[in-house]
Structures are given as structure tokens and as C-alpha cells.
Write a protein that holds these residues in place. Sequence first.
Motif, PDB file in Angstrom:
ATOM      1  N   ILE A   1       0.819  -1.215   0.000  1.00 39.92           N
ATOM      2  CA  ILE A   1       0.000   0.000   0.000  1.00 39.92           C
ATOM      3  C   ILE A   1       0.852   1.263   0.000  1.00 39.92           C
ATOM      4  N   PHE A   2       1.928   1.275   0.796  1.00 40.08           N
ATOM      5  CA  PHE A   2       2.739   2.484   0.913  1.00 40.08           C
ATOM      6  C   PHE A   2       4.013   2.437   0.064  1.00 40.08           C
ATOM      7  N   GLY A   3       4.324   1.270  -0.490  1.00 42.50           N
ATOM      8  CA  GLY A   3       5.475   1.160  -1.373  1.00 42.50           C
ATOM      9  C   GLY A   3       6.816   1.240  -0.689  1.00 42.50           C
ATOM     10  N   GLU A   4       6.851   0.934   0.617  1.00 40.14           N
ATOM     11  CA  GLU A   4       8.086   0.993   1.391  1.00 40.14           C
ATOM     12  C   GLU A   4       8.142  -0.183   2.356  1.00 40.14           C
ATOM     13  N   PRO A   5       9.349  -0.564   2.818  1.00 42.77           N
ATOM     14  CA  PRO A   5       9.434  -1.588   3.861  1.00 42.77           C
ATOM     15  C   PRO A   5       8.727  -1.097   5.122  1.00 42.77           C
ATOM     16  N   PRO A   6       8.046  -1.981   5.828  1.00 47.18           N
ATOM     17  CA  PRO A   6       7.300  -1.538   7.011  1.00 47.18           C
ATOM     18  C   PRO A   6       8.211  -1.230   8.192  1.00 47.18           C
ATOM     19  N   PRO A   7       7.930  -0.143   8.898  1.00 46.89           N
ATOM     20  CA  PRO A   7       8.631   0.100  10.158  1.00 46.89           C
ATOM     21  C   PRO A   7       8.029  -0.757  11.265  1.00 46.89           C
ATOM     22  N   GLN A   8       8.512  -0.582  12.456  1.00 46.89           N
ATOM     23  CA  GLN A   8       7.940  -1.264  13.618  1.00 46.89           C
ATOM     24  C   GLN A   8       6.492  -0.809  13.821  1.00 46.89           C
ATOM     25  N   ALA A   9       5.636  -1.725  14.216  1.00 44.90           N
ATOM     26  CA  ALA A   9       4.265  -1.363  14.584  1.00 44.90           C
ATOM     27  C   ALA A   9       4.258  -0.914  16.039  1.00 44.90           C
ATOM     28  N   VAL A  10       3.667   0.255  16.319  1.00 44.49           N
ATOM     29  CA  VAL A  10       3.755   0.828  17.663  1.00 44.49           C
ATOM     30  C   VAL A  10       2.393   1.005  18.334  1.00 44.49           C
ATOM     31  N   GLN A  11       1.300   0.736  17.613  1.00 48.97           N
ATOM     32  CA  GLN A  11      -0.018   0.920  18.231  1.00 48.97           C
ATOM     33  C   GLN A  11      -1.024  -0.063  17.644  1.00 48.97           C
ATOM     34  N   LEU A  12      -1.819  -0.641  18.525  1.00 43.74           N
ATOM     35  CA  LEU A  12      -2.958  -1.470  18.141  1.00 43.74           C
ATOM     36  C   LEU A  12      -4.207  -0.792  18.681  1.00 43.74           C
ATOM     37  N   ALA A  13      -5.192  -0.588  17.809  1.00 44.23           N
ATOM     38  CA  ALA A  13      -6.410   0.104  18.232  1.00 44.23           C
ATOM     39  C   ALA A  13      -7.647  -0.594  17.695  1.00 44.23           C
ATOM     40  N   ILE A  14      -8.749  -0.391  18.398  1.00 47.60           N
ATOM     41  CA  ILE A  14     -10.075  -0.830  17.975  1.00 47.60           C
ATOM     42  C   ILE A  14     -10.933   0.421  17.869  1.00 47.60           C
TER      43      ILE A  14
END
Length: 216
Positions: free
Chosen positions: A182-195
Motif C-alpha cells: 500500500i505504501f510502497g516501502e518496507p514496514p517500520p515497527q508497529a507501535v499501536q494497536l487500536a479498535i
Amino acid sequence: MLAGGAALAVAPVAVQAAPPKGWRSVGFPFLRANSFDEIGSGVIQVDGKRASSILYRRISIDLGQTPRLGWRWRVDNGPPATDLAVRGKDDRALAVIIGFPFDPATASAIERSQHRAMRFLLGHDAPGRSLHYVWGSGLARGTVIRPQKTDAHRFVVLRSAGEPAGIWHTESVDVAADYRRIFGEPPPQAVQLAISSDGDDTHSTVHAAIGGFAWS
């Protein structure tokens, strides 16, 4: 039905004294907040009437090691199909949101502006980019939607608003692959999970439940 055949009864809307342990809740100005209540076995019940708000927690996930996120969810009542691309018409019963760090060096002008608005609500917890895995809209599974006036956020449709009510579904998404695609870049660390749950535009009542989050 839960795994093993156990049924879950979703209770009526109630006033929430505090968010579930380990989570934080945030509402929006001039809007009612949803009620998020832990009801056992890691399941969070979501209730709202003409409401919109978010429940979130900090995480630290190396997507190179654990790229997939799984969970289970059900919707007993929620908004009709809406156009998630249009602000003010984008109600959805549930969304699972993965937030990523804000990088001012690479952020566009729109991303920087939106991040300032997010910091008004979340302070230093405000993420940069985010992926929203959505139960809502009337579009096909896997459809990616870019909301109006944003470079930072994308909706990925997993379940349609027309799904039969009251049935548990299990999901497993490759967050790393989705970010890269989707963003065309390697993913960084995930820092938030939300509902999140949003029913204010359509004046909808939401009764739903979600839980069992696990990275693999």
C-alpha cells in the motif's frame, strides 16, 4: 459462537467506568464515545449509539519477525454500508488499526498536518501512518480505500456491512506485506494497536465483540 461452541451474549449499552486493563480510550470533540468492556477470555465488547471513539494500546512489534496479526470478531448490529472514502459518511461497525511511528523527515505536508491533529487527541501516542482493517462498507474483501485528504491512512475492507449478524469470524492479515504493497516501502515497527467503532453519521447502534489478538 466462540471456539469450542461457547456462546457469547452481548449485553445492552452500559456506561463504561474505565477502559479494559492495558488499554486507553479516546473520544472525539462533540461526539458520544463507545463503551468498551472486557467480558472475559480476552474479548472486548463494543457498544455505541450514534457514537465514535477509539480504544488503543501501545505495542512494539518487529514486522520482520512477526508480520501477521490474527483476531476474531463479530457484529450483532452496526451501520449500513457507507463510503469509507468520504469524511462524514464513513461509518463502520469495527476497525482494527495498526499504527506506525511518525517520521517528519519523510512525511508529506498532509501527513504532518494530520499528525498535528492526532497529537491533539493522543499526545505523544499519536502514530504516523496507519492501516485500518475494517468491518464495514459494501465493497469486496481486500479493497483498499484512501480516505479524503490524507496520505497517512488506508482502509482495508475485510468484512462487508452486509455480513450476517451474530457470527464469529477469524482473521489473519499480513501487516508487513500490506504496508509494503500500500505504501510502497518496507514496514517500520508497529507501535499501536487500536479498535474503533463509528456510527455517528448514520445514527447507528453498534453491538459487537472482538478479541484474541495474536502476532505470528
